[in-house]
Design an enzyme around this catalytic site. Sequence first.
Site, short mmCIF file in Angstrom:
data_model
loop_
_atom_site.label_atom_id
_atom_site.label_comp_id
_atom_site.label_asym_id
_atom_site.label_seq_id
_atom_site.Cartn_x
_atom_site.Cartn_y
_atom_site.Cartn_z
N ASN A 119 0.81 -1.22 0.00
CA ASN A 119 0.00 0.00 0.00
C ASN A 119 0.85 1.28 0.00
O ASN A 119 0.33 2.36 0.25
CB ASN A 119 -0.96 0.01 1.20
CG ASN A 119 -0.23 0.03 2.54
OD1 ASN A 119 0.99 -0.14 2.61
ND2 ASN A 119 -0.98 0.21 3.62
N PHE A 123 3.00 4.38 -1.60
CA PHE A 123 2.77 5.17 -2.81
C PHE A 123 3.39 6.55 -2.69
O PHE A 123 3.73 7.02 -1.61
CB PHE A 123 1.26 5.33 -3.06
CG PHE A 123 0.53 6.09 -1.98
CD1 PHE A 123 0.54 7.48 -1.95
CD2 PHE A 123 -0.13 5.42 -0.96
CE1 PHE A 123 -0.11 8.19 -0.95
CE2 PHE A 123 -0.78 6.11 0.05
CZ PHE A 123 -0.77 7.50 0.06
N LEU A 124 3.50 7.20 -3.82
CA LEU A 124 3.72 8.64 -3.92
C LEU A 124 2.56 9.18 -4.75
O LEU A 124 2.32 8.70 -5.86
CB LEU A 124 5.05 8.95 -4.58
CG LEU A 124 5.42 10.44 -4.70
CD1 LEU A 124 6.94 10.62 -4.68
CD2 LEU A 124 4.87 11.08 -5.97
N HIS A 174 3.12 6.05 11.78
CA HIS A 174 1.95 5.42 12.39
C HIS A 174 2.19 3.96 12.79
O HIS A 174 1.24 3.21 13.01
CB HIS A 174 0.71 5.53 11.47
CG HIS A 174 0.91 5.13 10.04
ND1 HIS A 174 0.57 5.96 8.99
CD2 HIS A 174 1.40 4.02 9.47
CE1 HIS A 174 0.84 5.37 7.85
NE2 HIS A 174 1.34 4.17 8.11
N HIS A 190 -5.13 6.07 11.08
CA HIS A 190 -3.98 6.25 10.19
C HIS A 190 -4.34 6.13 8.72
O HIS A 190 -3.50 6.40 7.85
CB HIS A 190 -2.87 5.25 10.52
CG HIS A 190 -2.98 3.91 9.84
ND1 HIS A 190 -4.07 3.09 9.96
CD2 HIS A 190 -2.11 3.26 9.03
CE1 HIS A 190 -3.87 1.99 9.25
NE2 HIS A 190 -2.69 2.06 8.68
N GLY A 191 -5.55 5.70 8.39
CA GLY A 191 -5.93 5.53 6.99
C GLY A 191 -7.34 5.01 6.90
O GLY A 191 -8.14 5.13 7.84
N ALA A 192 -7.65 4.38 5.78
CA ALA A 192 -9.01 3.88 5.57
C ALA A 192 -9.24 2.55 6.28
O ALA A 192 -10.32 2.31 6.82
CB ALA A 192 -9.28 3.73 4.07
#
Length: 472
Positions: free
Chosen positions: A201, A203-204, A322, A395-397
């Site tokens: 997961n 990425f840039l 995280h 921290h995210g989805a």
Amino acid sequence: MELVEESPYRFRIDRHDPMRVPGVVFASESLLPDAGADKSLEQVANVATLPGIVDASYAMPDIHWGYGFPIGGVAATDVEHGGVVSPGGVGFDISCGVRLLAADLDLAGLRPKLGAVMDGLGEATPRGMGKGAVWHLSKGEELDAVLRGGSRYAVERGFGVERDLERCEDYGAVDDANPAQVSERAIERGARQVGSLGSGNHFLEVQAVEEVYDEAVATAFGLRPGQVTVMIHSGSRGLGHQICTDYVRQMEKVMRQYNIHVPDRQLACAPVDSHEGRAYLGAMAAAANYARANRQLLAHAARTVFSRVTGSRLDLVYDISHNLAKIETHGTDGDSRRLCVHRKGATRALPPGHPELPDDLRDAGQPVLIPGSMGTGSYVLTGVAGSPAFASTCHGAGRVQSRKQAVKAERGLDPRRQLEDQDIAVRGASRRGLAEEMPAAYKDVSAVVEAAEGAGLCRKVARLVPIGVVKG
């Protein structure tokens, strides 16, 4: 697992033996894990058995199953009263985190040059599971300097500016890193990966600020509507993975001598003040510094591309981890205590006025960076005073499908075309890599952020939307 709804966005798992504290899950009902398919609520209860744990075993709205701890888990142990540190409470990608940079460029100005920018970023960003990095280090003095100095050393070597350190957690490096506690195998894995995304997961992403919810705080962060941003999500690569592997094995062997019993061997742990606990924290801090240098190098590569293609500058908004365990002082049960706070798939969120914030963020609070799933929006949040869970948030989805399930769900579809149909440029990704990270594999990040804000963990500042993505 029986849950008691204490209030909107807060559920309790009552304490029962061998739990030492209750479990608390911050979520809406729709975000709660499917107990039949996801055992993360059992993991919340298991974490509550750790020696020295205080208050509760917490879970954020993006909770899902992980190694030992759930991803989205937060737990603090009292160092002075037998509190333990558990590598499973940090995870394999030590100090995986997010870095956000803001351009002095609006979306309208980027559009005519987007293709060239994405081509440049694709070429300049090493990615995937193999070797390849912006910075090739010797295994000796240079790598040791990275493990001790993190972003500070990278800036010293010319890969950034002094202001970057002011906008980075811990001023760019954890001071108590001990590279001597890092195995030779971990050193070998890390020597040629500083300045690389990795896979999964990570990425840039080139983004634009679509909406601002708090103009004053956004201005303090350096954000405005329509502005172009770059978000980088990466961690400590093979070095961090090896450190976690090494210390899980070591702690499994010594738990009995400390009379520690846990319901899941993945919760292997040792007292913070033991030889093994101190060794792990020193090695973990070294991996955290590696991860910060890694994101510093990736940011340097992005800055070079933006400067060459658009003539614009990228300023650091913030860099935050995280996956980390930190020794912090918190008030609990009316006392100020020295705690080992594990955040696994959870983000520190310091409130306004906190002494660790730089002067220009003191009134605004700490930027909290929450990436969405690929093709969806991301959020910038800030910490709030009096928040529960030791100043932590999501921290995210949060995944709802395994990578294998996600690939199966995308069978017969074209993930790249789906993204390009949304005017999102894609570079460097395999079909499988894209399929693993499509939105259906994740919770709705907007619902996650709504639950985190509703639970009093944080506050929304801005929403960012993707324009282009570089993935392994």
